[in-house]
Design an enzyme around this catalytic site. Structure first.
Site, PDB file in Angstrom:
ATOM      1  N   GLY A  13       0.834  -1.210   0.000  1.00  0.00           N
ATOM      2  CA  GLY A  13       0.000   0.000   0.000  1.00  0.00           C
ATOM      3  C   GLY A  13       0.862   1.249   0.000  1.00  0.00           C
ATOM      4  O   GLY A  13       1.906   1.282   0.637  1.00  0.00           O
TER       5      GLY A  13
ATOM      6  N   ARG B 180      13.541  10.101  -2.396  1.00  0.00           N
ATOM      7  CA  ARG B 180      14.471  11.233  -2.594  1.00  0.00           C
ATOM      8  C   ARG B 180      15.739  11.048  -1.773  1.00  0.00           C
ATOM      9  O   ARG B 180      16.858  11.236  -2.264  1.00  0.00           O
ATOM     10  CB  ARG B 180      13.749  12.519  -2.174  1.00  0.00           C
ATOM     11  CG  ARG B 180      14.620  13.749  -2.125  1.00  0.00           C
ATOM     12  CD  ARG B 180      13.784  14.922  -1.627  1.00  0.00           C
ATOM     13  NE  ARG B 180      14.551  16.145  -1.545  1.00  0.00           N
ATOM     14  CZ  ARG B 180      15.229  16.522  -0.478  1.00  0.00           C
ATOM     15  NH1 ARG B 180      15.264  15.748   0.597  1.00  0.00           N
ATOM     16  NH2 ARG B 180      15.880  17.677  -0.474  1.00  0.00           N
TER      17      ARG B 180
ATOM     18  N   ARG C 262       0.846  -4.906  -6.028  1.00  0.00           N
ATOM     19  CA  ARG C 262       0.930  -6.182  -5.313  1.00  0.00           C
ATOM     20  C   ARG C 262       1.064  -7.243  -6.400  1.00  0.00           C
ATOM     21  O   ARG C 262       0.307  -7.236  -7.360  1.00  0.00           O
ATOM     22  CB  ARG C 262      -0.320  -6.405  -4.469  1.00  0.00           C
ATOM     23  CG  ARG C 262      -0.527  -5.271  -3.442  1.00  0.00           C
ATOM     24  CD  ARG C 262      -1.647  -5.557  -2.490  1.00  0.00           C
ATOM     25  NE  ARG C 262      -2.140  -4.364  -1.832  1.00  0.00           N
ATOM     26  CZ  ARG C 262      -1.723  -3.930  -0.644  1.00  0.00           C
ATOM     27  NH1 ARG C 262      -0.807  -4.587   0.025  1.00  0.00           N
ATOM     28  NH2 ARG C 262      -2.238  -2.846  -0.116  1.00  0.00           N
TER      29      ARG C 262
ATOM     30  N   GLY D 225       5.690  -2.646   3.438  1.00  0.00           N
ATOM     31  CA  GLY D 225       5.263  -3.259   4.697  1.00  0.00           C
ATOM     32  C   GLY D 225       5.808  -4.667   4.862  1.00  0.00           C
ATOM     33  O   GLY D 225       6.723  -5.090   4.137  1.00  0.00           O
ATOM     34  N   ASP D 226       5.224  -5.391   5.804  1.00  0.00           N
ATOM     35  CA  ASP D 226       5.648  -6.759   6.136  1.00  0.00           C
ATOM     36  C   ASP D 226       5.757  -7.682   4.925  1.00  0.00           C
ATOM     37  O   ASP D 226       6.721  -8.426   4.779  1.00  0.00           O
ATOM     38  CB  ASP D 226       4.598  -7.392   7.062  1.00  0.00           C
ATOM     39  CG  ASP D 226       4.997  -7.262   8.510  1.00  0.00           C
ATOM     40  OD1 ASP D 226       6.178  -7.016   8.763  1.00  0.00           O
ATOM     41  OD2 ASP D 226       4.109  -7.436   9.371  1.00  0.00           O
TER      42      ASP D 226
ATOM     43  N   THR E  71       4.294   2.222   5.667  1.00  0.00           N
ATOM     44  CA  THR E  71       2.891   1.801   5.647  1.00  0.00           C
ATOM     45  C   THR E  71       2.129   2.658   6.659  1.00  0.00           C
ATOM     46  O   THR E  71       2.647   2.942   7.738  1.00  0.00           O
ATOM     47  CB  THR E  71       2.724   0.295   5.968  1.00  0.00           C
ATOM     48  OG1 THR E  71       1.343   0.026   6.224  1.00  0.00           O
ATOM     49  CG2 THR E  71       3.506  -0.155   7.184  1.00  0.00           C
TER      50      THR E  71
ATOM     51  N   ASP F 159      -0.247   1.901   8.498  1.00  0.00           N
ATOM     52  CA  ASP F 159      -0.827   1.162   9.632  1.00  0.00           C
ATOM     53  C   ASP F 159       0.066   1.060  10.871  1.00  0.00           C
ATOM     54  O   ASP F 159      -0.414   0.677  11.939  1.00  0.00           O
ATOM     55  CB  ASP F 159      -1.200  -0.261   9.192  1.00  0.00           C
ATOM     56  CG  ASP F 159      -2.341  -0.264   8.193  1.00  0.00           C
ATOM     57  OD1 ASP F 159      -3.245   0.576   8.352  1.00  0.00           O
ATOM     58  OD2 ASP F 159      -2.318  -1.071   7.253  1.00  0.00           O
TER      59      ASP F 159
ATOM     60  N   ASP G 113       2.043  -1.224  11.607  1.00  0.00           N
ATOM     61  CA  ASP G 113       1.838  -2.588  12.123  1.00  0.00           C
ATOM     62  C   ASP G 113       3.033  -3.507  11.871  1.00  0.00           C
ATOM     63  O   ASP G 113       2.891  -4.718  11.831  1.00  0.00           O
ATOM     64  CB  ASP G 113       0.575  -3.196  11.480  1.00  0.00           C
ATOM     65  CG  ASP G 113       0.668  -3.265   9.967  1.00  0.00           C
ATOM     66  OD1 ASP G 113       1.609  -2.676   9.389  1.00  0.00           O
ATOM     67  OD2 ASP G 113      -0.194  -3.913   9.358  1.00  0.00           O
TER      68      ASP G 113
ATOM     69  N   ARG H 173      -6.886  -3.014   8.631  1.00  0.00           N
ATOM     70  CA  ARG H 173      -7.545  -4.310   8.390  1.00  0.00           C
ATOM     71  C   ARG H 173      -7.273  -5.289   9.514  1.00  0.00           C
ATOM     72  O   ARG H 173      -8.147  -6.015   9.954  1.00  0.00           O
ATOM     73  CB  ARG H 173      -7.052  -4.910   7.067  1.00  0.00           C
ATOM     74  CG  ARG H 173      -8.030  -4.773   5.929  1.00  0.00           C
ATOM     75  CD  ARG H 173      -7.422  -5.262   4.652  1.00  0.00           C
ATOM     76  NE  ARG H 173      -6.185  -4.519   4.378  1.00  0.00           N
ATOM     77  CZ  ARG H 173      -5.230  -4.895   3.558  1.00  0.00           C
ATOM     78  NH1 ARG H 173      -5.309  -6.030   2.922  1.00  0.00           N
ATOM     79  NH2 ARG H 173      -4.155  -4.159   3.359  1.00  0.00           N
TER      80      ARG H 173
ATOM     81  N   GLN I 124      -7.385   8.589   3.842  1.00  0.00           N
ATOM     82  CA  GLN I 124      -6.302   8.491   4.835  1.00  0.00           C
ATOM     83  C   GLN I 124      -4.956   8.106   4.226  1.00  0.00           C
ATOM     84  O   GLN I 124      -3.930   8.171   4.884  1.00  0.00           O
ATOM     85  CB  GLN I 124      -6.653   7.448   5.903  1.00  0.00           C
ATOM     86  CG  GLN I 124      -7.862   7.809   6.715  1.00  0.00           C
ATOM     87  CD  GLN I 124      -8.506   6.583   7.321  1.00  0.00           C
ATOM     88  OE1 GLN I 124      -8.235   6.233   8.453  1.00  0.00           O
ATOM     89  NE2 GLN I 124      -9.343   5.915   6.554  1.00  0.00           N
TER      90      GLN I 124
HETATM   91  P1  ATP Z   1       0.873  -2.883   3.422  1.00  0.00           P
HETATM   92  O1  ATP Z   1       1.160  -3.106   4.880  1.00  0.00           O
HETATM   93  O2  ATP Z   1       0.783  -1.456   3.075  1.00  0.00           O
HETATM   94  O3  ATP Z   1      -0.240  -3.740   2.871  1.00  0.00           O
HETATM   95  P2  ATP Z   1       2.799  -4.837   2.442  1.00  0.00           P
HETATM   96  O4  ATP Z   1       4.200  -4.689   1.983  1.00  0.00           O
HETATM   97  O5  ATP Z   1       2.582  -5.680   3.666  1.00  0.00           O
HETATM   98  O6  ATP Z   1       2.225  -3.368   2.618  1.00  0.00           O
HETATM   99  P3  ATP Z   1       1.654  -6.891   0.715  1.00  0.00           P
HETATM  100  O7  ATP Z   1       0.612  -6.769  -0.334  1.00  0.00           O
HETATM  101  O8  ATP Z   1       1.449  -7.837   1.828  1.00  0.00           O
HETATM  102  O9  ATP Z   1       1.895  -5.381   1.239  1.00  0.00           O
HETATM  103  O10 ATP Z   1       3.055  -7.291   0.011  1.00  0.00           O
HETATM  104  C1  ATP Z   1       3.545  -6.590  -1.122  1.00  0.00           C
HETATM  105  C2  ATP Z   1       4.131  -7.554  -2.118  1.00  0.00           C
HETATM  106  O11 ATP Z   1       5.220  -8.266  -1.521  1.00  0.00           O
HETATM  107  C3  ATP Z   1       3.172  -8.655  -2.570  1.00  0.00           C
HETATM  108  O12 ATP Z   1       2.351  -8.256  -3.617  1.00  0.00           O
HETATM  109  C4  ATP Z   1       4.143  -9.745  -3.034  1.00  0.00           C
HETATM  110  O13 ATP Z   1       4.599  -9.505  -4.337  1.00  0.00           O
HETATM  111  C5  ATP Z   1       5.315  -9.565  -2.067  1.00  0.00           C
HETATM  112  N1  ATP Z   1       5.195 -10.594  -1.005  1.00  0.00           N
HETATM  113  C6  ATP Z   1       4.288 -10.652   0.003  1.00  0.00           C
HETATM  114  N2  ATP Z   1       4.444 -11.767   0.745  1.00  0.00           N
HETATM  115  C7  ATP Z   1       5.492 -12.448   0.185  1.00  0.00           C
HETATM  116  C8  ATP Z   1       6.148 -13.682   0.469  1.00  0.00           C
HETATM  117  N3  ATP Z   1       5.781 -14.453   1.501  1.00  0.00           N
HETATM  118  N4  ATP Z   1       7.164 -14.065  -0.340  1.00  0.00           N
HETATM  119  C9  ATP Z   1       7.556 -13.303  -1.374  1.00  0.00           C
HETATM  120  N5  ATP Z   1       6.982 -12.131  -1.691  1.00  0.00           N
HETATM  121  C10 ATP Z   1       5.956 -11.686  -0.938  1.00  0.00           C
END
Ligand code: ATP
Length: 332
Positions: free
Chosen positions: A13, A23, A74, A104-105, A127, A129, A131, A173, A259
């Site tokens: 996100g 930057r 994603r 994020g994670d 992120t 959140d 989190d 979420r 937000q």
């Molecule tokens: P946010 O907290 O804003 O949702 P995020 O980084 O946690 O951010 P995700 O959609 O969970 O968002 O992950 C982003 C991308 O990272 C995913 O679309 C995928 O390509 C990659 N990713 C997520 N989990 C894995 C995993 N276990 N192994 C490899 N790649 C991953």
């Protein structure tokens, strides 16, 4: 292996302050002698070789802008063993020796796999959140809090004028950090978060809110504000049930993507500048598979595997403080 070219991407996100982080990574990276390359649309773009060379002027006029100029995505295809191998191959083909991932994670899980497969990678937490367990702060959180707070203040004005009950849904979420802090900052009567309230039967939630409305009415309150994290869900249905039980006009307002956008606050810009610099320093020191974190208020870093294994949860004290301050009655 000597690192000559560093790629940077944003993933998951979007969050305000990601541009300020890009930057910082680019300008500090150039100053350390790296060639800097932007990867568009996160891991999706990495797989497709969507790269652009970046110089100092490429990141002009970005610091104050929300969203991410590199765009984000994603990608399910990336999150497979074949996808990871392909991404490493594409990066190597294009001469990218190391990568900075802002996300994020989930993005860090991807970064970990890239590191394991021979592409040194550093994560920067971005992120709204907040989190990510291993860091006290993630870029974008402060801006999202302020945006939500200002919106709730506005709904509160009209709720007071009409003596309404307002259920206001904020982002989160799986995490209630935004909800609890916004509830504390706006003087809400109650807060509902996924960690504590998602599993609670609807009728029980309604009864709790109805009882609280009665307490508020007895002391002359003119409104009743309930902040609900997105992950609890069903705000509209709850509003209808509350109105039916109490006869008090009840409205649900979902703040949604408002937000995520907007110009980052000073805190997000400053943290983004610091984290961007730290990520480049880690690569210069030959480190990989690290995530930049804030620990005890200080900039630091940690192994991504260790960071992903950590757990954090919302503060029980702050959760209860919302209701205690609203009622002026202390239930510890
Ligand atoms: P946010 O907290 O804003 O949702 P995020 O980084 O946690 O951010 P995700 O959609 O969970 O968002 O992950 C982003 C991308 O990272 C995913 O679309 C995928 O390509 C990659 N990713 C997520 N989990 C894995 C995993 N276990 N192994 C490899 N790649 C991953």
């Amino acid at each position: 292996m000597e690192i000559k070219t560093v790629g940077v991407l944003t993933s998951g996100g979007d969050a305000p302050g990601m541009n300020a982080a890009i930057r910082s990574v680019v300008r500090y990276g150039l100053s350390r002698g790296f060639k800097m390359v932007g990867v568009e649309r996160g891991y999706h773009g990495l797989l497709r070789g969507e790269f652009l060379d970046l110089d100092a002027s490429s990141v002009c006029d970005l610091i104050q802008r929300g969203g991410t100029v590199l765009q984000t995505a994603r990608s399910k295809q990336f999150a497979t063993p074949e996808g990871i191998a392909q991404a490493v191959e594409v990066a190597k083909e294009k001469g990218i020796d190391a990568l900075v991932v802002i996300g994020g994670d989930g993005s860090f899980r991807g970064a970990q796999k890239l590191s394991e497969n021979g592409l040194p990678t550093i994560g920067i937490p971005g992120t709204i959140d907040n989190d990510i367990s291993c860091t006290e702060y993630t870029i974008g959180y402060d801006t999202a809090l302020n945006t939500a707070m200002e919106a709730v203040d506005k709904v509160r004005d009209t709720a007071t004028s009409h003596q309404r009950c307002s259920l206001i849904e904020v982002m989160g979420r799986n995490a209630g950090y935004i909800a609890i802090e916004v509830a504390l900052a706006t003087g809400a009567e109650m807060v509902l978060v996924p960690e504590k309230d998602r599993a609670c039967p609807r009728v029980e939630l309604v009864n709790r809110i109805v009882d609280d409305i009665k307490i508020g009415q007895a002391v002359g309150k003119k409104h009743h504000i309930v902040i609900i994290a997105e992950g609890v869900g069903g705000s509209q249905e709850l509003a209808e049930m509350i109105e039916e039980c109490t006869g008090v006009e009840t409205r649900a307002t979902v703040l949604g993507h408002i937000q995520r956008g907007g110009s980052p606050t000073i805190h997000d810009r400053v943290v983004a500048a610091q984290m961007g610099m730290k990520a480049i320093d880690l690569l210069s020191e030959g480190k990989s598979n690290r995530v930049v974190i804030i620990k005890n208020g200080q900039l630091s870093d940690m192994d991504i595997n260790e960071g992903l294994a950590m757990q954090k949860t919302v503060s029980d004290f702050d959760y209860r403080l919302v209701g205690n301050l609203s009622r002026g009655m202390w239930n510890s």
